[in-house]
Write an enzyme that holds these catalytic residues in place. Structure first.
Site, PDB file in Angstrom:
ATOM      1  N   THR A  28       0.780  -1.248   0.080  1.00 53.21           N
ATOM      2  CA  THR A  28       0.048   0.044   0.011  1.00 53.21           C
ATOM      3  C   THR A  28       0.905   1.328   0.145  1.00 53.21           C
ATOM      4  OG1 THR A  28       0.006  -0.148   2.426  1.00 53.21           O
ATOM      5  CG2 THR A  28      -1.954  -1.091   1.175  1.00 53.21           C
ATOM      6  N   VAL A  41       1.018   4.547   1.512  1.00 52.82           N
ATOM      7  CA  VAL A  41       1.630   5.286   2.427  1.00 52.82           C
ATOM      8  C   VAL A  41       2.415   4.334   3.418  1.00 52.82           C
ATOM      9  CG1 VAL A  41       0.789   6.493   4.716  1.00 52.82           C
ATOM     10  CG2 VAL A  41      -0.462   6.736   2.300  1.00 52.82           C
ATOM     11  N   CYS A  42       1.993   3.217   3.601  1.00 55.28           N
ATOM     12  CA  CYS A  42       3.012   2.231   4.381  1.00 55.28           C
ATOM     13  C   CYS A  42       4.201   1.964   3.607  1.00 55.28           C
ATOM     14  CB  CYS A  42       2.120   0.802   4.481  1.00 55.28           C
ATOM     15  SG  CYS A  42       0.664   0.707   5.289  1.00 55.28           S
ATOM     16  N   THR A  43       4.379   2.043   2.432  1.00 54.17           N
ATOM     17  CA  THR A  43       5.670   1.803   1.710  1.00 54.17           C
ATOM     18  C   THR A  43       6.562   3.018   2.111  1.00 54.17           C
ATOM     19  OG1 THR A  43       4.556   0.563   0.010  1.00 54.17           O
ATOM     20  CG2 THR A  43       6.518   1.459  -0.526  1.00 54.17           C
ATOM     21  N   LEU A  64       7.702   2.752   5.713  1.00 54.76           N
ATOM     22  CA  LEU A  64       8.843   1.595   6.022  1.00 54.76           C
ATOM     23  C   LEU A  64      10.046   2.004   5.440  1.00 54.76           C
ATOM     24  CD1 LEU A  64       7.326  -2.052   5.651  1.00 54.76           C
ATOM     25  CD2 LEU A  64       7.926  -0.735   7.572  1.00 54.76           C
TER      26      LEU A  64
END
Length: 224
Positions: free
Chosen positions: A43, A45-47, A50
């Site tokens: 996804t 935003v998550c990428t 991280l």
């Protein structure tokens, strides 16, 4: 919904991660720890989050902080996602990051820790994990909790700032004021008598005069 409150001890759960199976307390050891959750692999935003966390891993390490992430997909998905994260950072698409990612495919841990976002659902109508940040001290107790909705990415520079504040105030009788940054003056805690404060802070204690006449705004240079 179950969850953790400040001062609660971290549950000593076991989980499969991208770096093998862990028991949480053993993973933390005598270090500080940060656990941050993600709604789903692959996804946008998550990428980005991280990727930023991976870039800042040396900064967390300097502060003796163990990092660990959580997402509601399998270890295999996590490993594949790590390639995308590394590519996003302009690096070789390796299956490793500087920290493990917990596989919570059945959402058991997310439920136990109170991480689910009821407003963000997957294609099957199941709630996704919110963007939670938990910081634990060396005593395994929760020192800070921040909860973001799935649509808002975290500010990892701010997370480092609050870590600096938590670690400073855990060992010194001070508090950090609004917008404090490392190196700025800090505030003497209200419970510390003036005479004791003078002994503890040889660089001096400076009191701001206020209309109330109360001398509660006491500043001192950041102690070593």
């Amino acid at each position: 919904m179950p969850g953790l409150l400040l001062g609660d001890e971290a549950p000593d759960f076991e989980a499969d991660t991208t770096q093998g199976r862990i028991r949480f307390h053993d993973f933390l050891g005598d270090s500080w720890g940060i656990l941050f959750s993600h709604p789903r692999d692959f996804t946008p935003v998550c990428t980005t989050e991280l990727g930023r966390a991976a870039q800042l891993a040396p900064e967390f390490s300097k502060r003796n902080v163990k990092m660990i992430a959580l997402s509601i997909d399998s270890v295999q998905d996590h490993l594949s996602w790590c390639k995308d994260v590394n590519a996003y950072n302009g690096e070789q698409p390796a299956e490793t990051l500087p920290f493990p990612i917990i596989a919570d495919k059945n959402r058991e841990l997310a439920v136990k820790l109170g991480m689910l976002d009821p407003d963000e659902l997957d294609k099957d109508g199941m709630p996704l994990t919110a963007r939670v940040v938990f910081i634990f001290g060396p005593d395994k107790k929760l020192k800070l909790s921040i909860l973001y909705p799935a649509t808002t990415g975290r500010n990892f520079d701010e997370i480092l700032r609050v870590l600096d504040s938590l670690q400073l105030t855990a060992y010194k009788k001070v508090a950090t004021p609004v917008d404090w940054k490392p190196g700025d003056s800090v505030m003497v805690v209200p419970t510390l008598p003036d005479e004791e404060a003078k002994k503890l802070f040889p660089k001096g204690v400076f009191t701001k005069e206020l209309p109330s006449g109360k001398k509660y705004l006491r500043y001192t240079p950041q102690p070593e």
